[in-house]
Design an enzyme around this catalytic site. Structure first.
Site, short mmCIF file in Angstrom:
data_model
loop_
_atom_site.label_atom_id
_atom_site.label_comp_id
_atom_site.label_asym_id
_atom_site.label_seq_id
_atom_site.Cartn_x
_atom_site.Cartn_y
_atom_site.Cartn_z
N ASP A 1 0.82 -1.21 0.00
CA ASP A 1 0.00 0.00 0.00
C ASP A 1 0.86 1.26 0.00
OD1 ASP A 1 -2.44 1.45 -0.03
OD2 ASP A 1 -2.29 1.78 2.12
N ASN B 1 3.05 10.80 4.14
CA ASN B 1 1.71 10.55 3.65
C ASN B 1 1.15 11.84 3.06
OD1 ASN B 1 -1.37 9.87 3.86
ND2 ASN B 1 -0.36 7.94 4.32
#
Length: 593
Positions: free
Chosen positions: A317, A411
């Site tokens: 991911d 992120n």
């Protein structure tokens, strides 16, 4: 004659005032050097998050103080990840649950509020966040959790146009701030964990009319649209089944959920793409283009001009959505990207050719390095989660410990680049995960993972670290460690300052050259949004949105438990250096002294 001249002068003045009141392409193009407005996500379309303002600097920042704060109110708190935009004395800031507020930028007085009516059944992956709006003409435009795009009148908050991006019942949503490029508003889509198909859309910013659409999963057709809305084929993205087996490309993920950047020198928009779907990589042999990539799109044609894939056949991911920030290096226009997979990449902004790649976190287990000639990672095969079909019961593949964890070395929190220091300021996190694969099948609107996982910290004393990184050498010049993971963005200024927030609630400022923390302020809730700065009436303001939430408390495993004492909130904070009793700003007084 005098009356006629006076009428002409008044008309000219009104015309100039009206022109100033609307946001033009030229104003957006000049944002890199402008100081009076903030017209776009990233402070300029290149995404550098740099302001040349110097009133607040290392000598004066100690006097920075709050001048107003505004609460989003109600019970709709959750994560607040928005970057405000500011024009003509007004601040426009989005909030959780698809709300938008217009505020007086110097006093915080509420001018109007728009609250989007959300349907039951929306499926946002990682909290009910929104990252900001775009300004164009007299409009303020933002995306909503039910995958719509809404344009409001800046003065009244009235809806001017509203367009559906896609079907929220199929897992689509939208959380990114749109950007403007040559009169077009560019948007992406969220929903990679639900088997959506990633894409970039361009619309006429004044009307919302769709101009072109470019899929970011190989095998899907792109389109252009005439003024009546009729579609014309514009070529398939890549080649059908070249890097995807069977029919998996039809629900391939690669969501463009963080939005993009644009560089007027290259004429290209740069969008990062997320994970391929499902997470179980053993189901989808091949590179799975254009997932976990940077795609460079010609904004005039909607064609992909180049792509660079950072994690082929992703099994962890490692969304490649992180922003591609363009800048000048050694006489070339290049772009930097701190990828979720833990490596920092520098690519030629015109061709995509890899120039440099190096780790920006301390522990990476999935690859040993990046081959600069081929551009491909040197995988560590034993650190890929195992194939569940190879086990006795076929229900769970062998687990591995992987670093970074799937929440990434970086992120959603945007980094900043300073043309003064020639360094990037990257909000990094050090964590890992135990991860394993499971069988999975696609079902419309349902989670489409095929993996199990738990996030774990790597160190006792810190998870987050703000790092100053030289893109030429890959060296970390300095770092400021943080106990909790960093989840907000960064701002750097001509005053030799770097601003960033922490989940513990602090907005901090450090010397951009040394990393010495020179100021901090407790906002009352975790900061997971990027700070901004602008100048109005001769004074420099700094602002940040405060409100703990986002993916960490939802997906963070052991890390979420570690920070479960943090409180939610929803506030905009604005700071400046107060004037002294003599009526001068403290900054001017310091200069005079």
């Amino acid at each position: 004659m005098q009356l006629k001249l006076l009428t002409v002068l008044i008309s000219a003045g009104l015309a100039a005032s009206a022109a100033h009141a609307v946001v033009t392409d030229k104003m957006i193009e000049n944002e890199a050097t402008a100081t009076g407005n903030i017209l776009t996500w990233g402070l300029n379309t290149q995404g550098q998050r740099y302001s040349p303002l110097k009133q607040v600097n290392t000598a004066t920042v100690g006097k920075l103080a709050p001048v107003w704060a505004f609460s989003f109110g109600g019970e709709k708190q959750r994560g607040q990840e928005a970057q405000p935009v500011i024009h003509n004395g007004k601040m426009f800031v989005t909030a959780s649950y698809s709300r938008l507020f217009a505020l007086d930028a110097t006093t915080g007085r509420k001018l109007w509020k728009y609250e989007h009516r959300l349907p039951e059944g929306i499926m946002p992956c990682c909290d009910v966040v929104n990252r900001g709006a775009a300004l164009y003409g007299n409009l303020v435009i933002f995306a909503t959790l039910d995958a719509q795009l809404v344009a409001l009148d800046q003065n009244t908050g009235d809806v001017v146009w509203k367009e559906k991006i896609d079907d929220y019942k199929a897992g689509y949503s939208a959380t990114a701030a749109p950007i403007i490029a040559n009169g077009l508003i560019l948007t992406g889509v969220s929903g990679g964990e639900f088997g959506v198909v990633g894409r970039v859309e361009a619309r006429d910013a004044k009307t919302g009319r769709l101009v072109w659409m470019r899929p970011t999963v190989e095998g899907h057709m792109g389109y252009t649209y005439d003024p009546d809305g009729a579609a014309k084929e514009n070529g398939v993205s890549g080649t059908v089944n070249q890097s995807w087996p069977g029919d998996l490309w039809k629900t391939g993920g690669a969501a463009t959920w963080l939005g993009g950047t644009y560089d007027g020198k290259t004429g290209l928009a740069y969008f990062g793409t997320g994970n391929p779907a499902p997470w179980n990589s053993h189901l989808r042999e091949g590179d799975n283009l254009f997932s976990c990539s940077t795609v460079a799109i010609d904004v005039k044609t909607g064609q992909i001009k180049w792509h660079y894939q950072s994690t082929p056949n992703d099994s962890w991911d490692f969304d490649g959505v992180n922003e591609f920030v363009t800048f000048d290096m050694d006489g070339k226009r290049v772009g930097g990207k701190a990828d979720r997979n833990g490596f920092f990449y520098v690519n030629d902004a015109s061709t995509g050719k890899l120039i440099n790649a190096f780790p920006f976190v301390k522990k990476i287990t999935w690859a040993s390095s990046i081959d600069l000639k081929s551009g491909r990672p040197n995988f560590i095969a034993e650190n890929r989660p195992g194939d569940p079909t190879a086990t006795t019961d076929g229900k769970k593949g062998s687990a591995v410990f992987a670093a970074p964890g799937f929440l990434g070395g970086k992120n959603q929190m945007p980094m900043a680049y300073s043309p003064d220091t020639k360094m990037f300021y990257v909000p990094a996190n050090e964590w890992g995960m135990e991860i394993w694969n499971e069988p999975v099948a696609y079902k419309k609107g349902a989670a489409y993972l095929g993996a199990g996982f738990t996030i774990k910290p790597l160190n006792e004393d810190y998870i987050g670290a703000l790092r100053a990184i030289d893109p030429k050498t890959g060296k970390i010049a300095w770092e400021v460690k943080n106990n909790a993971p960093l989840w907000g963005g960064v701002l750097t200024t001509g005053g030799n300052l770097v601003f960033w927030g922490t989940p513990e609630g602090y907005l901090k400022a450090a010397d951009a050259k040394t990393g010495k923390v020179v100021w901090e302020f407790q906002t009352g809730s975790g900061v997971v949004a990027p700070p901004v700065t602008w100048q109005q009436d001769g004074e420099q303001y700094v602002s940040v949105v405060s409100g703990w939430g986002g993916a960490v408390p939802l997906w963070g495993g052991e890390v979420a438990k570690k920070v479960n004492f943090l409180e939610q909130g929803g506030m905009v904070w604005v700071f400046k250096i107060p004037k002294d009793t003599g009526g001068k700003s403290a900054t001017r007084a310091a200069k005079a002294g």
